[in-house]
Design a protein around this motif. Structure first.
Motif, PDB file in Angstrom:
ATOM      1  N   GLN A  62      34.382  57.302  38.008  1.00  0.00           N
ATOM      2  CA  GLN A  62      33.210  57.091  38.674  1.00  0.00           C
ATOM      3  C   GLN A  62      32.297  58.616  39.229  1.00  0.00           C
ATOM      4  O   GLN A  62      32.770  59.622  39.687  1.00  0.00           O
ATOM      5  N   TYR A  64      25.819  56.029  42.172  1.00  0.00           N
ATOM      6  CA  TYR A  64      27.440  56.061  40.848  1.00  0.00           C
ATOM      7  C   TYR A  64      27.233  55.060  40.031  1.00  0.00           C
ATOM      8  O   TYR A  64      27.396  54.227  39.942  1.00  0.00           O
ATOM      9  N   TYR A  79      33.850  47.787  44.271  1.00  0.00           N
ATOM     10  CA  TYR A  79      33.452  49.217  44.915  1.00  0.00           C
ATOM     11  C   TYR A  79      33.785  49.431  46.412  1.00  0.00           C
ATOM     12  O   TYR A  79      32.838  48.734  46.986  1.00  0.00           O
ATOM     13  N   ILE A 137      32.063  51.858  49.294  1.00  0.00           N
ATOM     14  CA  ILE A 137      31.120  52.911  49.894  1.00  0.00           C
ATOM     15  C   ILE A 137      30.992  52.788  51.245  1.00  0.00           C
ATOM     16  O   ILE A 137      31.191  52.495  51.667  1.00  0.00           O
ATOM     17  N   SER A 170      29.312  60.852  51.476  1.00  0.00           N
ATOM     18  CA  SER A 170      29.563  59.655  51.287  1.00  0.00           C
ATOM     19  C   SER A 170      31.328  59.721  51.000  1.00  0.00           C
ATOM     20  O   SER A 170      31.579  60.322  49.757  1.00  0.00           O
ATOM     21  N   LEU A 209      33.767  56.878  47.940  1.00  0.00           N
ATOM     22  CA  LEU A 209      33.654  55.740  46.583  1.00  0.00           C
ATOM     23  C   LEU A 209      35.216  55.908  46.695  1.00  0.00           C
ATOM     24  O   LEU A 209      36.192  56.166  46.020  1.00  0.00           O
ATOM     25  N   ARG A 210      35.242  54.879  46.454  1.00  0.00           N
ATOM     26  CA  ARG A 210      37.223  54.321  45.846  1.00  0.00           C
ATOM     27  C   ARG A 210      37.133  52.580  45.296  1.00  0.00           C
ATOM     28  O   ARG A 210      36.361  51.969  46.261  1.00  0.00           O
ATOM     29  N   SER A 211      37.452  52.658  43.941  1.00  0.00           N
ATOM     30  CA  SER A 211      37.504  50.971  43.657  1.00  0.00           C
ATOM     31  C   SER A 211      38.612  50.502  44.109  1.00  0.00           C
ATOM     32  O   SER A 211      39.539  50.571  45.067  1.00  0.00           O
ATOM     33  N   THR A 214      40.397  57.999  46.409  1.00  0.00           N
ATOM     34  CA  THR A 214      39.107  57.832  47.149  1.00  0.00           C
ATOM     35  C   THR A 214      38.460  59.264  46.447  1.00  0.00           C
ATOM     36  O   THR A 214      38.852  60.130  45.770  1.00  0.00           O
TER      37      THR A 214
END
Length: 234
Positions: free
Chosen positions: A79, A94, A121, A123, A206, A208-210, A231
């Motif tokens: 990421q 990203y 993902y 966000i 912000s 982000l995590r899958s 995260t």
């Protein structure tokens, strides 16, 4: 004459004796630095650049009531935050990747009919940029010369006054589905490489995590298990 030459010779021999203490008074050279430890960065090196590699969370596992074990996991995740093409400060973009695998094992009492593996993902935005508008007023004015008959206008202007009003909304989570893979028999796999994920209107920090969800179906049932990655804050 011989006495004078002898005195000069003696004086010439005595000069080095007085120069020796001056040479000894010079500061000693600095001690050499210790050799660096193998694999360790130099002492003055800053933090390494972000290469985008992130750790994966433990897999999601569930046992269905009819005896099937569902598992979904991720490996090789990346990421990397990049500059958005819009160049707007409220946009986040990203470059992501990873491999997501779903399996169904065991000796269940029902017949499996396949299922779906979805990968994507989430966000999270700390503050969302809402409505932006200009609140003000526009007038009209004239300027000119005063004559016997009154004011003769020679110019017109339109004064504008106002303020810029920005409405911020509470943070939101945007879920972006990248791929949905239907399968007849597990295991199922989805591999992503250098996929662009973007969200607009984010005024705060912000995150982000899958995520990945595995749905296993039989004639009359659906069993679902989910995976959520680590995260990353930007």
């Amino acid at each position: 004459m011989k006495k004078k030459l002898l005195a000069l010779a003696v004086a010439g021999l005595a000069l080095p004796a007085f120069a020796v203490p001056t040479a000894l008074a010079q500061p000693a050279p600095p001690a050499p630095l210790p050799p660096p430890i193998d694999g360790a960065p130099p002492p003055d090196a800053g933090p390494p650049p972000d290469n985008g590699v992130v750790a994966s969370a433990p897999p999601g596992v569930v046992m269905s009531p009819d005896g099937w074990q569902l598992s979904v996991a991720a490996t090789g995740e990346t990421q990397l935050p990049i500059a958005p093409l819009t160049t707007a400060v409220s946009s986040r973009e990203y470059l992501v990747g990873g491999t997501f695998v779903g399996t169904v094992t065991g000796n269940g009492k029902t017949k499996l009919n396949g299922g779906v593996l979805e990968a994507g993902y989430q966000i999270g935005c700390g503050i969302e940029l809402g409505q932006v508008r200009l609140i003000g007023s526009v007038g009209i004015g004239t300027s000119g010369s005063t004559l016997t008959g009154g004011l003769v206008p020679t110019g017109v202007n339109f004064p504008i006054s106002g303020t810029l009003e920005i409405h911020l909304k509470p943070g939101t989570v945007n879920q972006v589905s990248v791929d949905k893979k239907s399968f007849k028999a597990a295991p199922a796999r989805v591999t992503l490489k250098d996929v662009h994920i973007k969200v607009d209107g984010c005024a705060g920090q912000s995150f982000l995590r899958s995520y990945a969800t595995l749905t296993s179906s039989t004639t009359d049932t659906d069993d679902i298990v989910a995976y959520y990655g680590v995260t990353k804050s930007v």
